[in-house]
Design a protein around this motif. Structure first.
Motif, short mmCIF file in Angstrom:
data_model
loop_
_atom_site.label_atom_id
_atom_site.label_comp_id
_atom_site.label_asym_id
_atom_site.label_seq_id
_atom_site.Cartn_x
_atom_site.Cartn_y
_atom_site.Cartn_z
N SER A 111 43.15 34.82 48.07
CA SER A 111 42.47 35.10 49.34
C SER A 111 41.06 35.59 49.02
N VAL A 112 40.19 34.65 48.68
CA VAL A 112 38.86 34.97 48.17
C VAL A 112 37.77 34.59 49.17
N ASN A 113 36.57 35.00 48.84
CA ASN A 113 35.39 34.61 49.59
C ASN A 113 34.61 33.61 48.74
N PHE A 114 34.41 32.41 49.24
CA PHE A 114 33.70 31.37 48.50
C PHE A 114 32.30 31.16 49.09
N GLY A 115 31.87 32.11 49.90
CA GLY A 115 30.67 32.01 50.73
C GLY A 115 31.07 32.35 52.15
N ALA A 116 32.35 32.26 52.40
CA ALA A 116 33.04 32.69 53.62
C ALA A 116 34.49 32.93 53.20
N PRO A 117 35.26 33.68 53.97
CA PRO A 117 36.64 33.93 53.57
C PRO A 117 37.52 32.68 53.70
N ILE A 118 38.32 32.42 52.68
CA ILE A 118 39.29 31.32 52.73
C ILE A 118 40.18 31.47 53.96
N GLN A 120 39.58 32.68 56.75
CA GLN A 120 38.89 32.33 57.99
C GLN A 120 39.01 30.84 58.27
N HIS A 161 36.80 31.28 41.65
CA HIS A 161 36.70 32.50 42.45
C HIS A 161 38.01 33.30 42.44
N THR A 162 39.13 32.63 42.24
CA THR A 162 40.43 33.30 42.37
C THR A 162 40.79 34.10 41.12
#
Length: 372
Positions: A111-118, A120, A161-162
């Motif tokens: 459950s990471v942020n890649f530029g926005a939250p996954i 979301q 990212h994870t």
């Protein structure tokens, strides 16, 4: 002068990688020409989407594919497909999925942020994210214990990212999904192998067209034919806000054609040699150590990792990164481990002599501190 400099914007040297914030990929000339031709003609979009899926499937070996605006859109559309199962009445209600089978299980470390939250993106597709396990440890019982009559799908994120340790593996998650007769969605946005995850048991696999493939802003979902048909139906619902243009679809098709026929191993080794050359050009600098490291997620990407002795150098990695950005041209490097005093240089988007400019700028910054 670049087209962006003509607008008064600074030239950018992208040593960060295929990053959305920097425009992802600079497409090849053949791709740009293909897109220009496509932009000047008309086509029935639904037919183009179907034909594109057919062509993409010939490369992925999946049953079908659905083009998307990008990998983030692919997550939302895949989730929506698994919730609505082709029912257009339900599709038109999204993202309101109240009363539907709408829970999407994801490991907490994914459950990471890649530029926005996954999560979301999951919510945009009408999904209710169910995060299981802990940030550094998830086991199969966490996933199986969360499955109930409201579960619509399992979601696996393959990304640098994870959290890379302590997570349930892709194969184990695929086994759980199939044992419970649930679809497994895999976000493989920047992955280089466009066959692997479907062949090893994923039901829907999402790729970015603008990352490893080197295409325009675009993406695709490949997978089981029935599930892909459900994905395509979302273009009459939430997918309407995420539609890819005809020229982006055609650019993606040309980019994939070129990508699968490239010797990616040879390209990786050539990029590794660029980083070895950069390391040599930085060898005389004090208070830093340069090594070549492979991508943490296992991809065949070799980067120059610059470890700064911040105390001796009297400057932090964050300060160096900021100075690189503020110059002209503006140099963007990977800052994922800046808190540890590490800066990484990604070679994939560097143009001729960019590595020399980076070396010169680092000499200027670090020698300026030493001589101050």
């Amino acid at each position: 002068m670049t087209i962006y400099e003509s607008l008064g914007l600074k030239k950018v040297i992208n040593a960060s990688g295929k990053m959305t914030a920097l425009g992802a990929s600079a497409v090849k000339k053949e791709v740009a020409e293909y897109m220009a031709q496509a932009a000047q003609e008309y086509v029935e979009i639904d037919s183009l989407i179907d034909k594109a899926g057919e062509i993409i499937s010939s490369y992925t070996q999946a049953e079908d594919a659905c083009v998307t605006l990008g990998a983030a859109a692919g997550i939302a559309i895949s989730v929506a497909a698994c919730i609505t199962k082709g029912n257009m009445k339900l599709a038109e209600q999204l993202p309101n999925s109240e009363g539907m089978q709408n829970e999407i299980i994801i490991q907490k470390g994914h459950s990471v942020n890649f530029g926005a939250p996954i999560v979301q993106m999951v919510s945009l597709g009408g999904g209710r994210p169910i995060e299981v396990g802990q940030a550094n440890k998830t086991e199969s019982f966490h996933i199986e214990g969360a499955i109930n009559e409201k579960t619509a799908a399992l979601l696996f994120i393959k990304s640098h990212h994870t959290v890379q340790k302590g997570m349930v593996s892709f194969q184990a998650m695929a086994d759980i999904a199939h044992r419970h007769n649930l679809p497994l969605i895999v976000d493989a946005a920047a992955e280089e192998d466009i066959k692997k995850y479907y062949q090893q048991g994923a039901d829907l696999v999402i790729y970015s067209g603008g990352k490893a493939i080197g295409g325009p802003t675009s993406g695709f979902i490949c997978g089981k034919r029935e599930l892909i048909s459900w994905c395509k139906k979302q273009y009459k619902g939430i997918g309407r806000a995420m539609k890819a243009s005809k020229e982006s679809i055609m650019g993606l098709l040309k980019a994939i054609e070129l990508y699968v026929n490239e010797d990616n191993h040879a390209i990786a080794l050539e990029n590794k040699q660029k980083m070895e050359k950069l390391a040599q050009n930085l060898a005389d600098l004090k208070n830093i150590n340069v090594s070549i490291k492979q991508d943490e997620a296992g991809r065949e990407i070799y980067r120059a990792e610059i470890k700064i002795d911040e105390k001796a150098a009297k400057i932090t990695a964050y300060e160096i990164i900021e100075k690189l950005k503020c110059g002209n041209p503006s140099i963007y490097v990977r800052d994922h481990y800046a808190n540890l005093g590490i800066i990484s240089i990604d070679p994939r988007n560097l143009k001729e002599k960019d590595d020399e400019i980076i070396a010169d700028r680092l000499h200027e910054i670090l020698e300026g501190i030493t001589n101050a």
